[in-house]
Design a protein around this motif. Structure first.
Motif, mmCIF file in Angstrom:
data_model
loop_
_atom_site.group_PDB
_atom_site.id
_atom_site.type_symbol
_atom_site.label_atom_id
_atom_site.label_comp_id
_atom_site.label_asym_id
_atom_site.label_seq_id
_atom_site.Cartn_x
_atom_site.Cartn_y
_atom_site.Cartn_z
ATOM 1 N N ALA A 39 0.794 -1.236 0.000
ATOM 2 C CA ALA A 39 0.000 0.000 0.000
ATOM 3 C C ALA A 39 0.829 1.290 0.000
ATOM 4 N N PRO A 40 1.961 1.358 0.704
ATOM 5 C CA PRO A 40 2.712 2.626 0.749
ATOM 6 C C PRO A 40 3.339 3.027 -0.586
ATOM 7 N N PHE A 41 3.413 2.114 -1.539
ATOM 8 C CA PHE A 41 4.118 2.399 -2.782
ATOM 9 C C PHE A 41 3.161 2.915 -3.855
ATOM 10 N N GLY A 42 3.554 4.039 -4.463
ATOM 11 C CA GLY A 42 2.691 4.642 -5.468
ATOM 12 C C GLY A 42 2.765 3.980 -6.820
ATOM 13 N N SER A 43 3.850 3.227 -7.085
ATOM 14 C CA SER A 43 4.015 2.542 -8.361
ATOM 15 C C SER A 43 4.771 1.240 -8.126
ATOM 16 N N GLU A 46 8.511 1.701 -7.447
ATOM 17 C CA GLU A 46 8.835 2.117 -6.081
ATOM 18 C C GLU A 46 8.930 0.931 -5.121
ATOM 19 N N GLN A 47 8.457 -0.238 -5.544
ATOM 20 C CA GLN A 47 8.530 -1.428 -4.701
ATOM 21 C C GLN A 47 9.902 -2.101 -4.757
ATOM 22 N N ASP A 103 2.318 0.130 -15.919
ATOM 23 C CA ASP A 103 3.058 -0.031 -14.673
ATOM 24 C C ASP A 103 2.838 -1.452 -14.160
#
Length: 359
Positions: A39-43, A46-47, A103
């Protein structure tokens, strides 16, 4: 010499890893990622750090974690390229990190492979990404010049399945003319002629509906639906690509659930089950015709190929075209390893992304 290869296959909520010595799988793991963790990652890009650490933690449980000759990752959404094994160089890495046009979790495959390989001083590869484009120019033409048909298929498993069939038929893999039917959440049906995917239904836009994809639709009605004001563009795309097919009709994309409905006498479920097989059979015929010569075999693969009753319904309509061979499952992890192994053994030369795209 038996080379050691680590395969890395990121999915939307998991990362699969497996170590191979030659073509023998030594061990494999599926690292699950909860919605809360992601959940904290916008894309997806970013993971990267998060997924890399989970892989390293999993590898630490294996005493042989550093004994590798290469790391190979699932190919991502890059520009169209021919099939084959690509070395992850600076240019490819930059393209994967863009996360366009989609994405998708597969974009992380090459990025993670490069990170793991770099610290070991060994090469990183990707193999047969989903954007493999070997289609004939005629196959790309539609009735609108601004809307050509794009190539999008389960290329990794398709090409690996052709190689498996070639061994069983005792012929060179690039001498075969076969129709490959990947049966999964999305269904891709390809004309694989003499080593190349010359045509495909494009899993998201054309051909038969599947458990999650709407498949080919009446375009006029689609336009009217888009203009109705009932849905946003994102919602329409979701209906077509993830909430279509059996999911739209029955509320589930799980074939096991559909079979349970049928066992309880649900006639609608039974009809849709038959209809999906019927539409797939039609597309097999179309792809066989597109090759312009005798089809050597029709190959069935993917998760739904485990459903022998469903495959039988299709075979009854297409077995006159050619011999039908069934290779259930997706086989992505060994397919990745095999692509790297062919390069390491000198059987195939690694391709470079920059040789096929404008820089």
């Amino acid at each position: 010499m038996a080379y050691a290869v680590l395969s890395v296959n990121p999915g939307s909520t998991s990362t699969k890893i497996a170590k191979f010595i030659g073509e023998t799988e030594l061990w494999s793991e599926v690292i699950r990622h909860s919605n809360d963790e992601l959940a904290p990652f916008g894309s997806v890009t970013e993971q990267f750090d998060f997924r890399l650490e989970t892989i390293k933690a999993a590898l630490s449980a294996h005493p042989d974690e550093h004994e590798l000759d290469a790391v190979v990752g699932r190919g991502g959404m890059i520009d169209p390229v021919p099939g084959g094994t690509f070395i992850v160089d600076k240019r490819l890495l930059e393209r994967l990190k863009l996360g366009r046009p989609w994405d998708h979790a597969s974009n992380l495959g090459g990025i993670l492979a490069d990170a793991l390989a770099s610290e070991r001083g060994i090469p990183a590869f990707i193999v047969d990404p989903v954007c493999v484009d070997e289609m004939k120019p005629e196959a790309k033409v539609t009735g609108l010049p601004e809307l050509p048909k794009n190539s999008s298929s389960h290329a990794l498993n398709t090409k690996a399945t052709v190689r498996r069939a070639a061994k069983d038929l005792n012929v060179a893999w690039d001498a075969l003319c076969v129709v490959v039917v990947h049966l999964g959440g999305g269904t891709s049906i390809t004309a694989h002629r003499r080593g190349r995917i010359e045509d495909t239904n494009n899993v998201n836009d054309f051909g038969p509906f599947s458990p999650e994809r709407a498949g080919g639709l009446p375009v006029g009605d689609v336009v009217r639906l888009c203009e109705s004001g009932r849905y946003t563009e994102r919602e329409i795309k979701r209906k077509i690509e993830g909430q279509g097919g059996l999911k739209a009709h029955l509320g589930t994309s799980d074939m096991r659930e559909v079979k349970k409905m049928m066992e309880k006498g649900d006639e609608k479920a039974a009809m849709l089950y038959r209809a999906m097989a019927w539409h797939i059979a039609k597309e097999i015929g179309a792809q066989a015709v597109s090759m312009g010569e005798k089809t050597d075999a029709v190959l069935f693969t993917g998760g739904i190929a485990h459903d022998s009753e469903f495959v039988r319904l299709i075979q009854e309509r297409v077995q006159w075209i050619a011999t039908c061979l069934v290779y259930p499952g997706e086989g992505e992890m060994p397919a990745l390893a095999q692509g790297a192994l062919r390069v390491l053994a000198g059987e195939e030369k690694a391709k470079r992304y920059g040789d096929y795209v404008k820089i």
